[in-house]
Design a protein around this motif. Structure first.
Motif, mmCIF file in Angstrom:
data_model
loop_
_atom_site.group_PDB
_atom_site.id
_atom_site.type_symbol
_atom_site.label_atom_id
_atom_site.label_comp_id
_atom_site.label_asym_id
_atom_site.label_seq_id
_atom_site.Cartn_x
_atom_site.Cartn_y
_atom_site.Cartn_z
ATOM 1 N N VAL A 95 0.842 -1.204 0.000
ATOM 2 C CA VAL A 95 0.000 0.000 0.000
ATOM 3 C C VAL A 95 0.876 1.252 0.000
ATOM 4 O O VAL A 95 0.634 2.204 -0.752
ATOM 5 C CB VAL A 95 -0.953 -0.010 1.214
ATOM 6 C CG1 VAL A 95 -1.650 1.331 1.384
ATOM 7 C CG2 VAL A 95 -1.981 -1.124 1.071
ATOM 8 N N LEU A 96 1.906 1.266 0.839
ATOM 9 C CA LEU A 96 2.831 2.403 0.862
ATOM 10 C C LEU A 96 3.536 2.567 -0.476
ATOM 11 O O LEU A 96 3.738 3.686 -0.952
ATOM 12 C CB LEU A 96 3.874 2.243 1.971
ATOM 13 C CG LEU A 96 3.430 2.579 3.381
ATOM 14 C CD1 LEU A 96 4.533 2.236 4.372
ATOM 15 C CD2 LEU A 96 3.061 4.039 3.492
ATOM 16 N N ASN A 97 3.908 1.467 -1.077
ATOM 17 C CA ASN A 97 4.560 1.506 -2.383
ATOM 18 C C ASN A 97 3.663 2.175 -3.416
ATOM 19 O O ASN A 97 4.109 3.025 -4.197
ATOM 20 C CB ASN A 97 4.906 0.077 -2.806
ATOM 21 C CG ASN A 97 5.772 0.016 -4.030
ATOM 22 O OD1 ASN A 97 6.852 0.591 -4.053
ATOM 23 N ND2 ASN A 97 5.308 -0.681 -5.048
ATOM 24 N N CYS A 98 2.381 1.834 -3.395
ATOM 25 C CA CYS A 98 1.426 2.444 -4.330
ATOM 26 C C CYS A 98 1.246 3.932 -4.034
ATOM 27 O O CYS A 98 1.141 4.745 -4.956
ATOM 28 C CB CYS A 98 0.083 1.732 -4.260
ATOM 29 S SG CYS A 98 0.134 0.039 -4.876
ATOM 30 N N ALA A 99 1.210 4.295 -2.766
ATOM 31 C CA ALA A 99 1.062 5.708 -2.395
ATOM 32 C C ALA A 99 2.273 6.517 -2.854
ATOM 33 O O ALA A 99 2.134 7.643 -3.334
ATOM 34 C CB ALA A 99 0.867 5.844 -0.886
ATOM 35 N N ILE A 100 3.463 5.947 -2.716
ATOM 36 C CA ILE A 100 4.684 6.626 -3.164
ATOM 37 C C ILE A 100 4.627 6.847 -4.672
ATOM 38 O O ILE A 100 4.906 7.939 -5.168
ATOM 39 C CB ILE A 100 5.937 5.827 -2.755
ATOM 40 C CG1 ILE A 100 6.129 5.890 -1.236
ATOM 41 C CG2 ILE A 100 7.181 6.336 -3.473
ATOM 42 C CD1 ILE A 100 7.176 4.923 -0.703
ATOM 43 N N ALA A 101 4.238 5.813 -5.404
ATOM 44 C CA ALA A 101 4.159 5.919 -6.865
ATOM 45 C C ALA A 101 3.079 6.921 -7.282
ATOM 46 O O ALA A 101 3.268 7.682 -8.231
ATOM 47 C CB ALA A 101 3.878 4.552 -7.474
ATOM 48 N N LYS A 102 1.965 6.945 -6.564
ATOM 49 C CA LYS A 102 0.868 7.858 -6.900
ATOM 50 C C LYS A 102 1.291 9.314 -6.742
ATOM 51 O O LYS A 102 0.882 10.170 -7.513
ATOM 52 C CB LYS A 102 -0.332 7.575 -6.004
ATOM 53 C CG LYS A 102 -1.504 8.476 -6.262
ATOM 54 C CD LYS A 102 -2.642 8.192 -5.317
ATOM 55 C CE LYS A 102 -3.754 9.203 -5.528
ATOM 56 N NZ LYS A 102 -4.778 9.069 -4.513
ATOM 57 N N HIS A 103 2.120 9.597 -5.763
ATOM 58 C CA HIS A 103 2.562 10.971 -5.522
ATOM 59 C C HIS A 103 3.783 11.348 -6.367
ATOM 60 O O HIS A 103 4.336 12.422 -6.198
ATOM 61 C CB HIS A 103 2.860 11.195 -4.041
ATOM 62 C CG HIS A 103 1.617 11.270 -3.209
ATOM 63 N ND1 HIS A 103 0.772 12.338 -3.227
ATOM 64 C CD2 HIS A 103 1.067 10.398 -2.344
ATOM 65 C CE1 HIS A 103 -0.231 12.139 -2.405
ATOM 66 N NE2 HIS A 103 -0.083 10.936 -1.864
ATOM 67 N N GLY A 104 4.224 10.459 -7.233
ATOM 68 C CA GLY A 104 5.307 10.800 -8.144
ATOM 69 C C GLY A 104 6.669 10.313 -7.694
ATOM 70 O O GLY A 104 7.671 10.629 -8.324
ATOM 71 N N GLY A 105 6.727 9.553 -6.625
ATOM 72 C CA GLY A 105 8.008 9.023 -6.151
ATOM 73 C C GLY A 105 8.382 7.747 -6.884
ATOM 74 O O GLY A 105 7.629 7.230 -7.708
ATOM 75 N N GLN A 106 9.556 7.244 -6.574
ATOM 76 C CA GLN A 106 10.046 6.017 -7.188
ATOM 77 C C GLN A 106 9.578 4.830 -6.373
ATOM 78 O O GLN A 106 9.946 4.677 -5.205
ATOM 79 C CB GLN A 106 11.580 6.051 -7.246
ATOM 80 C CG GLN A 106 12.198 4.915 -8.008
ATOM 81 C CD GLN A 106 11.876 4.980 -9.490
ATOM 82 O OE1 GLN A 106 11.664 6.050 -10.043
ATOM 83 N NE2 GLN A 106 11.834 3.849 -10.138
ATOM 84 N N PRO A 107 8.722 3.922 -6.932
ATOM 85 C CA PRO A 107 8.259 2.772 -6.171
ATOM 86 C C PRO A 107 9.410 1.837 -5.822
ATOM 87 O O PRO A 107 10.368 1.698 -6.587
ATOM 88 C CB PRO A 107 7.248 2.102 -7.100
ATOM 89 C CG PRO A 107 7.481 2.665 -8.429
ATOM 90 C CD PRO A 107 8.186 3.973 -8.275
ATOM 91 N N LYS A 108 9.321 1.210 -4.669
ATOM 92 C CA LYS A 108 10.392 0.330 -4.191
ATOM 93 C C LYS A 108 10.152 -1.130 -4.552
ATOM 94 O O LYS A 108 11.082 -1.878 -4.747
ATOM 95 C CB LYS A 108 10.528 0.448 -2.676
ATOM 96 C CG LYS A 108 10.578 1.858 -2.138
ATOM 97 C CD LYS A 108 11.918 2.490 -2.441
ATOM 98 C CE LYS A 108 12.009 3.811 -1.737
ATOM 99 N NZ LYS A 108 12.138 4.952 -2.615
ATOM 100 N N LEU A 109 8.893 -1.538 -4.571
ATOM 101 C CA LEU A 109 8.547 -2.924 -4.852
ATOM 102 C C LEU A 109 8.018 -3.036 -6.276
ATOM 103 O O LEU A 109 7.310 -2.167 -6.758
ATOM 104 C CB LEU A 109 7.466 -3.414 -3.874
ATOM 105 C CG LEU A 109 7.799 -3.309 -2.388
ATOM 106 C CD1 LEU A 109 6.586 -3.675 -1.562
ATOM 107 C CD2 LEU A 109 8.970 -4.200 -2.045
ATOM 108 N N PHE A 110 8.346 -4.132 -6.933
ATOM 109 C CA PHE A 110 7.875 -4.344 -8.300
ATOM 110 C C PHE A 110 7.132 -5.647 -8.402
ATOM 111 O O PHE A 110 7.352 -6.598 -7.837
ATOM 112 C CB PHE A 110 9.037 -4.334 -9.289
ATOM 113 C CG PHE A 110 9.753 -3.000 -9.313
ATOM 114 C CD1 PHE A 110 9.175 -1.934 -9.968
ATOM 115 C CD2 PHE A 110 10.961 -2.829 -8.686
ATOM 116 C CE1 PHE A 110 9.828 -0.707 -10.001
ATOM 117 C CE2 PHE A 110 11.612 -1.624 -8.720
ATOM 118 C CZ PHE A 110 11.053 -0.547 -9.379
#
Length: 110
Positions: A95-110
């Motif tokens: 969930v945090l990974n998706c939130a990071i990606a949604k705000h324009g950050g680099q996702p950590k999990l793939f």
């Protein structure tokens, strides 16, 4: 006298049109404040993600042995609780990974 009223009404109409145009016009992108707030949010999410990932890794490697060393009579239930906690932590990391990606950050999990 009619000329004066006509002039005043035209002047008012022009002023109102200018105000409407200025409200409709937007600058070239988001403001610096908005970018700063988004970057702060991404930094907070990254910090939270990193901390939870470290906790998850530690509990995965050491959690069961800590329970075994405790000698508690509730050890079987504690092992099940630890497994549930690890599953929930893993889900929350996604969930945090998706939130990071949604705000324009680099996702950590793939």
């Amino acid at each position: 006298m009619n000329d004066r009223k006509d002039l005043n009404s035209r002047s008012f109409k022009l002023d109102r049109d200018k105000i409407i145009q200025s409200l409709q016009r937007r600058g070239p992108g988001r403001g610096i404040g908005e970018k700063r707030i988004i970057q702060e949010r991404i930094d907070e999410l990254n910090t939270l993600f990193h901390n939870l990932q470290q906790i998850y890794g530690f509990l995965t490697q050491q959690g069961h042995s800590i329970i075994n060393e405790s000698g508690s009579m509730l050890a079987p239930q504690s092992h099940q609780n630890l497994d549930q906690l690890l599953t929930l932590l893993e889900d929350f990391l996604w969930v945090l990974n998706c939130a990071i990606a949604k705000h324009g950050g680099q996702p950590k999990l793939f």
